[in-house]
Design a protein around this motif. Structure first.
Motif, short mmCIF file in Angstrom:
data_model
loop_
_atom_site.label_atom_id
_atom_site.label_comp_id
_atom_site.label_asym_id
_atom_site.label_seq_id
_atom_site.Cartn_x
_atom_site.Cartn_y
_atom_site.Cartn_z
N ILE A 38 18.21 -54.45 6.07
CA ILE A 38 18.56 -52.89 5.73
C ILE A 38 17.27 -52.15 5.76
CG2 ILE A 38 19.66 -51.09 4.18
CD1 ILE A 38 21.65 -53.55 3.27
N LYS A 39 16.47 -52.94 5.15
CA LYS A 39 14.99 -52.12 4.83
C LYS A 39 14.28 -51.86 6.16
CE LYS A 39 12.12 -54.06 1.97
NZ LYS A 39 11.46 -54.88 0.71
N PHE A 40 14.20 -53.05 6.97
CA PHE A 40 13.53 -52.81 8.41
C PHE A 40 14.41 -52.30 9.46
CE2 PHE A 40 11.05 -55.70 5.49
CZ PHE A 40 10.13 -55.04 5.37
N ILE A 61 22.35 -63.68 9.02
CA ILE A 61 22.31 -62.22 8.93
C ILE A 61 21.50 -61.68 9.95
CG2 ILE A 61 21.33 -60.47 7.30
CD1 ILE A 61 21.97 -62.37 5.11
N LYS A 62 22.03 -60.68 10.74
CA LYS A 62 21.31 -60.19 12.04
C LYS A 62 21.11 -58.72 11.88
CE LYS A 62 21.76 -61.32 17.06
NZ LYS A 62 22.88 -61.64 17.89
N ASP A 63 20.06 -58.39 12.52
CA ASP A 63 20.00 -56.76 12.59
C ASP A 63 19.26 -56.24 13.84
OD1 ASP A 63 16.89 -56.42 12.37
OD2 ASP A 63 17.32 -57.75 10.59
N ASN A 64 19.13 -55.10 14.16
CA ASN A 64 18.75 -54.59 15.37
C ASN A 64 17.54 -53.88 14.91
OD1 ASN A 64 19.81 -52.28 14.52
ND2 ASN A 64 20.84 -51.86 16.62
N GLY A 65 16.71 -54.26 14.12
CA GLY A 65 15.73 -53.45 13.37
C GLY A 65 14.17 -53.69 13.98
#
Lengths: 724, 119
Positions: free
Chosen positions: A465-467, A498-502
């Motif tokens: 979430i942070k990045f 856990i995957k992000d698009n950051g």
């Protein structure tokens, strides 16, 4: 540490190699020594044997030569019929060469002996002629100190040859063989004349030994004085003309004596060489002495080498130890410096903020709004400082091994939704779309360390979430891979992805990802708070739980963190888990009924806000909620789920792409009977009869009007679940 | 400002929302969340662009949210506006309705912002 161990290993290898070399050397030397000793001994025996042969042959040759000469003289006398005394005297004077090897003696019938150079010896009193004429060619005993030969100081043997002319013995010819001659013979030079010899005449039982002549009987006492020799056996062998050897120890001086007996090839004499061990085996002794010197020198060399080697090794090891200690000290100092510089910077930042906002609050103490604003910012700084200190303490506890992993019953889905509740505020603050998928968890009841698993997942999710920038997407998928029952002993492997698009991470940073205090050196990160301890703690905790963590990341594309942990399955649901979830809730909403506990519900609602409210109400009552935004997604979710996974579907009617009626009709057409018959509750703002009729036609099982009333919603849900 | 006072100020139905959602804390959380919603802005933008489909969806969302939070006035006006765009372009001018929704939305937002600032 590695270098130190390597040094010790190398040093011990060198010592081992040295010892091996010494062992091989000792083995080779002893082998060569033994072979050489045998060879030298054999050589000594051979020399002794050869010397005995030579002396014996020489002795035989002389006797044979004398015999031939005597025969010649006799033949001449017989041929010329030399009978009378005068004829014999003339023969002696005219025929016998004075330069011959041996002096010829002629015994006349009156026992007068004609010697060399016109000498005459009177042996009439001994009646020598009469004594010897009837015996044919023969030898006298070994004699000395006789008066009728010139060289009477010597030990001699007389070689008699009676001459018969016609039928009458007219004279006896004889030669004298000097036995002392061999004492200084060249053949014994090998032993530097330190060797004696014995001549045996078995016929007359005479023995010549050491320049004295004795009868057997009288030498017994001499031989007997030499211990370790069987005299009778010795004489028996000599009389039987056997080649033999004896050794014995002198009683006089304790010296070892060796004797080698060789029968002569002519007549029945035997010749024995006889000396001390150290004369016969002089070469052996010399070899032994040389060997001792060589071995001593080698031993000294090896000792010096070993001393040097041990000293060198000791120095090397001591140097390695010191280097190791120095490295450790330097590393510790570096770590301390790095820790202090990093941590002091990280601590100073929030403290500065606290001090700054406190001052601002004091300045505006009479303005409630401003003070509130400053205090809220101060609180944020305090929270950051607290989390930083907590992380440092966590890291320290992990490093010192003080963290113990507990195994206690847990419900993974509860744990995950609890985490979701915690990060919800952050997600909303950044308007991040959060996709949680736990559909592949068939058994949420496991034994694990809830607190630390929570810490791991919260840390990763927090980072995601942070990045991730505002409006981004974070997905959290939990999968369960059941291991082979036999191998796993009732365990399953849980994958938390856990995957992000950051903003992602650079390959350079990926290499030192798990190092404490490492943070990506990027302009984007500069504004994001963090200690750089989170991943280091996460990795260590994962490993402590017997799991593994892997991270894939591309700059500006995003990051995928995968944590895989093997957990022990438990059969009984943990009822206390539900209560623990509820007690942690922020809101004082009572649990509607236990019947919803751990039930999975699929919520299809296009209005994000209303979906969020409904979802939270459902979770507070114990449901696990999966969310979709239209009918098509709901259909896909149900079709791909395991039968029985979802207890119920809450379906909004008015949705884009596919409305609730269409989605329900499609679900009823699914091939799997259990999936096709899943209870679907309509959620609609319209509550007219025709709407109810349409819902009935679509084979929906219940109807809840919007806006949602908690009591009404749970009543319908309760009815459906109880009915089921 | 209490939740009740906030509801009075934004012309909402406090008793209805409390009956349905039961917890003031719960309602309070979503009141704050409402401030950040973009449905109203999306709706105005779509109407200005005469994108009636988007206008309908945005107004429908706004209506649904307001109904859920019992913002009675805004729910009512946005519902009326929504119906004008249900089948695409409105049959008659809906600018008065747009103005009414804008006015109601402003009342709601003012009340909510004040409520938030005083938390």
């Amino acid at each position: 540490m590695k270098k130190f161990l390597k040094n010790i290993f190398i040093q011990y290898q060198v010592i081992l190699a040295t010892l091996l070399l010494i062992f091989i050397s000792v083995f080779c030397i002893s082998f060569v020594y033994k072979r050489m000793l045998n060879f030298t001994s054999e050589q000594c025996w051979k020399n002794l044997n050869e010397s005995s042969h030579v002396v014996s042959e020489h002795f035989s040759n002389n006797l044979q030569y004398q015999s031939l000469m005597l025969q010649d003289y006799a033949n001449i006398m017989r041929k010329n019929e030399i009978k009378t005394e005068q004829q014999i005297r003339d023969f002696k004077n005219n025929y016998i060469l004075s330069s011959a090897l041996y002096d010829l003696y002629i015994i006349l019938p009156d026992s007068m002996i004609l010697g060399p150079n016109g000498t005459e010896i009177d042996a009439r009193s001994q009646k020598l002629f009469q004594k010897e004429c009837s015996l044919g060619e023969h030898f006298s005993g070994i004699e000395n100190n006789l008066s009728y030969e010139e060289n009477n100081d010597f030990n001699i043997i007389r070689h008699y040859y009676p001459v018969e002319v016609g039928d009458k013995c007219v004279a006896i010819l004889y030669f004298v063989l000097e036995l002392d001659f061999y004492t200084n013979n060249d053949y014994l030079k090998l032993y530097e004349n330190d060797v004696d010899y014995i001549v045996f005449n078995p016929k007359t039982k005479d023995i010549y030994i050491n320049t004295m002549t004795e009868k057997y009987g009288s030498v017994y006492s001499y031989i007997n004085r030499l211990s370790g020799v069987d005299v009778f056996n010795l004489f028996e062998k000599i009389e039987n003309r056997q080649e033999c050897s004896f050794y014995f120890t002198s009683n006089y001086n304790n010296k070892k004596l060796y004797l080698y007996s060789m029968p002569t090839s002519y007549e029945n004499f035997s010749l024995c060489l006889f000396s001390e061990y150290n004369v016969i085996f002089d070469d052996v002794l010399r070899f032994k002495r040389m060997s001792i010197i060589v071995i001593s020198i080698m031993t000294i060399c090896y000792l010096i080498y070993l001393r040097f080697m041990f000293r060198y090794t000791k120095d090397k090891i001591e140097k390695s130890v010191l280097e190791e200690r120095l490295n450790k000290a330097e590393n510790a100092t570096k770590a301390k410096t790095m820790f202090l510089s990093t941590i002091s910077h990280d601590i100073r930042t929030p403290i500065n903020a606290i001090v700054g906002y406190t001052n601002l609050a004091l300045l505006h103490i009479d303005k409630t709004y401003e003070v509130k604003r400053y205090l809220s910012k101060e609180l944020a700084a305090c929270n950051h400082l607290l989390s930083l200190i907590n992380e440092i303490l966590d890291m320290s506890r992990i490093e010192t091994g003080k963290i113990k992993i507990k195994n206690e019953p847990a419900n993974l889905l509860d744990l995950i939704h609890e985490i979701e509740n915690i990060v919800n505020v952050q997600l909303h603050a950044k308007d991040i779309q959060f996709n949680l998928d736990t559909s592949e968890v068939t058994n949420p009841y496991v034994q694990c360390d809830k607190i630390h698993l929570n810490q791991i997942l919260l840390n990763i999710l927090g980072n995601a979430i942070k990045f991730t920038e505002t409006g981004g997407v974070v997905s959290f998928t939990v999968r369960q891979n059941e291991l082979d029952k036999f191998e796993s002993k009732g365990e399953a492997e849980y994958h938390f992805i856990i995957k992000d698009n950051g903003m992602g991470m650079s390959p350079e940073f990926m290499r030192k990802l798990y190092e404490p205090f490492e943070r990506q050196d990027s302009a984007k990160v500069s504004g994001i708070q963090g200690s750089g301890l989170g991943l280091a703690i996460t990795k260590r905790l994962t490993e402590l739980m017997g799991g593994r963590i892997s991270i894939k990341s591309i700059v500006d594309k995003g990051t995928e963190v995968s944590v895989v942990i093997k957990l022990k399955l438990i059969d009984n649901p943990v009822s206390t888990e539900i209560n623990s979830v509820n007690t942690n809730l922020v809101y004082d909403v009572p649990v509607v009924s236990d019947v919803f506990a751990s039930k999975k519900i699929l919520l299809a609602e296009d209005n994000d806000f209303n979906r969020e409210i409904a979802s939270e109400l459902l979770r507070m009552s114990g449901f696990y909620v999966d969310e979709v935004t239209n009918g098509k997604e709901a259909l896909e979710k149900i079709a791909s789920s395991n039968p029985g996974y979802y207890a119920v579907v809450l379906m909004d009617i008015q949705m884009p792409i596919m409305n609730g009626y269409e989605a329900t009709r499609a679900i009823r057409q699914l091939k799997n009977e259990e999936l096709a018959n899943i209870p679907v509750i309509a959620l609609s703002a319209n509550a007219y009869d025709e709407d109810l009729k349409m819902a009935e036609e679509a084979q929906m099982n219940g109807y809840v009007t919007k806006p949602v009333s908690e009591k009404k919603l749970f009543k319908v849900l309760g009815d459906i679940i109880n009915k089921k | 400002m209490t939740v009740k006072e906030c509801y009075e100020k934004l012309n909402g139905n406090y008793s209805d929302v409390m009956e349905r959602l039961e917890s003031e804390k719960f309602v309070s959380k979503y009141l704050i969340r409402f401030i950040d919603l973009t449905d109203f802005d999306d709706m105005i933008k779509a109407i200005n662009e005469k994108n009636w489909e988007c206008g309908f969806r945005a107004s429908h969302n706004l209506k649904g949210t307001c109904l859920n939070l019992s913002f009675t006035e805004l729910a009512h006006s946005s519902s009326e506006l929504c119906e004008t765009m249900r089948h695409g372009a409105p049959e008659k001018d809906n600018s008065a309705l747009v103005a009414k929704v804008t006015e109601d939305y402003k009342v709601v937002m003012d009340a909510l912002k004040q409520y938030k600032s005083e938390l």
